[in-house]
Design a protein around this motif. Sequence first.
Motif, short mmCIF file in Angstrom:
data_model
loop_
_atom_site.label_atom_id
_atom_site.label_comp_id
_atom_site.label_asym_id
_atom_site.label_seq_id
_atom_site.Cartn_x
_atom_site.Cartn_y
_atom_site.Cartn_z
N HIS A 110 0.85 -1.19 0.00
CA HIS A 110 0.00 0.00 0.00
C HIS A 110 0.89 1.24 0.00
O HIS A 110 1.86 1.31 0.76
CB HIS A 110 -0.88 0.04 1.24
CG HIS A 110 -1.88 -1.07 1.31
ND1 HIS A 110 -2.66 -1.32 2.42
CD2 HIS A 110 -2.24 -2.01 0.40
CE1 HIS A 110 -3.44 -2.35 2.20
NE2 HIS A 110 -3.21 -2.80 0.99
N ARG A 114 -3.31 3.11 -0.91
CA ARG A 114 -3.75 2.46 -2.15
C ARG A 114 -2.78 1.35 -2.52
O ARG A 114 -1.56 1.46 -2.33
CB ARG A 114 -3.85 3.47 -3.29
CG ARG A 114 -4.82 4.62 -3.02
CD ARG A 114 -4.90 5.58 -4.19
NE ARG A 114 -5.41 4.90 -5.39
CZ ARG A 114 -5.54 5.51 -6.57
NH1 ARG A 114 -5.17 6.79 -6.71
NH2 ARG A 114 -6.01 4.86 -7.61
N LEU A 172 -9.12 -3.69 -1.00
CA LEU A 172 -10.46 -3.87 -1.57
C LEU A 172 -11.55 -3.40 -0.61
O LEU A 172 -12.60 -2.92 -1.05
CB LEU A 172 -10.65 -5.34 -1.94
CG LEU A 172 -11.99 -5.80 -2.52
CD1 LEU A 172 -11.79 -6.98 -3.47
CD2 LEU A 172 -12.98 -6.21 -1.41
N LYS A 174 -11.75 -0.85 1.03
CA LYS A 174 -11.99 0.59 0.92
C LYS A 174 -12.35 1.02 -0.51
O LYS A 174 -12.51 2.20 -0.78
CB LYS A 174 -10.74 1.36 1.37
CG LYS A 174 -10.32 1.07 2.80
CD LYS A 174 -9.04 1.80 3.15
CE LYS A 174 -8.58 1.48 4.55
NZ LYS A 174 -7.30 2.17 4.90
N GLU A 175 -12.48 0.04 -1.40
CA GLU A 175 -12.77 0.33 -2.80
C GLU A 175 -14.22 0.00 -3.13
O GLU A 175 -14.83 -0.87 -2.48
CB GLU A 175 -11.83 -0.49 -3.70
CG GLU A 175 -10.36 -0.16 -3.52
CD GLU A 175 -9.43 -1.13 -4.23
OE1 GLU A 175 -8.22 -0.92 -4.19
OE2 GLU A 175 -9.94 -2.12 -4.81
N CYS A 177 -17.01 -1.93 -4.44
CA CYS A 177 -17.07 -3.35 -4.81
C CYS A 177 -18.47 -3.88 -4.54
O CYS A 177 -19.03 -3.65 -3.46
CB CYS A 177 -16.04 -4.14 -4.02
SG CYS A 177 -16.00 -5.92 -4.41
N LEU A 187 -12.17 -7.64 -8.63
CA LEU A 187 -11.21 -6.72 -8.02
C LEU A 187 -9.95 -7.43 -7.54
O LEU A 187 -8.94 -6.78 -7.30
CB LEU A 187 -11.86 -5.97 -6.85
CG LEU A 187 -12.89 -4.91 -7.23
CD1 LEU A 187 -13.26 -4.06 -6.01
CD2 LEU A 187 -12.39 -3.99 -8.34
#
Length: 212
Positions: A110, A114, A172, A174-175, A177, A187
Amino acid sequence: MGNDLPSSPSNPTRREFLFRSGGTAAAGAIAVCAPALATNASASGDPPAGGADSRNIEGAVAVTLRINGKDHKLRVDPRTTLLDCIRETVALTGTKKGCDHGQCGACTVHVNGRRVNSCLSLALMHDGEEITTIEGLGTPEALHPMQAAFLACDGYQCGYCTSGQIMSAVALLKEPCGQDDAAVKELMSGNICRCGAYANIVAAIQKVRKNS
């Protein structure tokens, strides 16, 4: 007598000739190379094997990498990837080198929250940025929920890809989905498990998502 070479200076046998010429060549090579090796060793100090120490590399550039909350002030070759710097210079080997082409995801870390493939990124690009590796995610005494879920769901076999899988799985969370398994698989498609533990990996991720 058994292994003694015949002594015939004027007319040596083929075996004796090769033995003598080979010994002379080896001695000459040692005489030439030894001073050079000694000079190189004294000039370069005592860098670790494998070239992890870049202090004496011509053109090395200063960089500060903040990894797992700790600043590492380094001098690195500008061509050094973030992956190699993490593994070889900082000696955090939980991040794995797989394909070295950004195709397998084993090197996922990260950066500023990210996920990135560290094999495709130069260390110099991340001066002062927040970098998290698998070592900074949790400890054996206090596992991150995703690490605990991978254990509970057997989300690994050989384990080589596991650190990259977990780092991507945590990102993932925090993304955007979808809720179904297909969305999770999409993902996570950048992370390859050559052992084929995909069903258990998805189960581990869904377990954490449902409990969070």
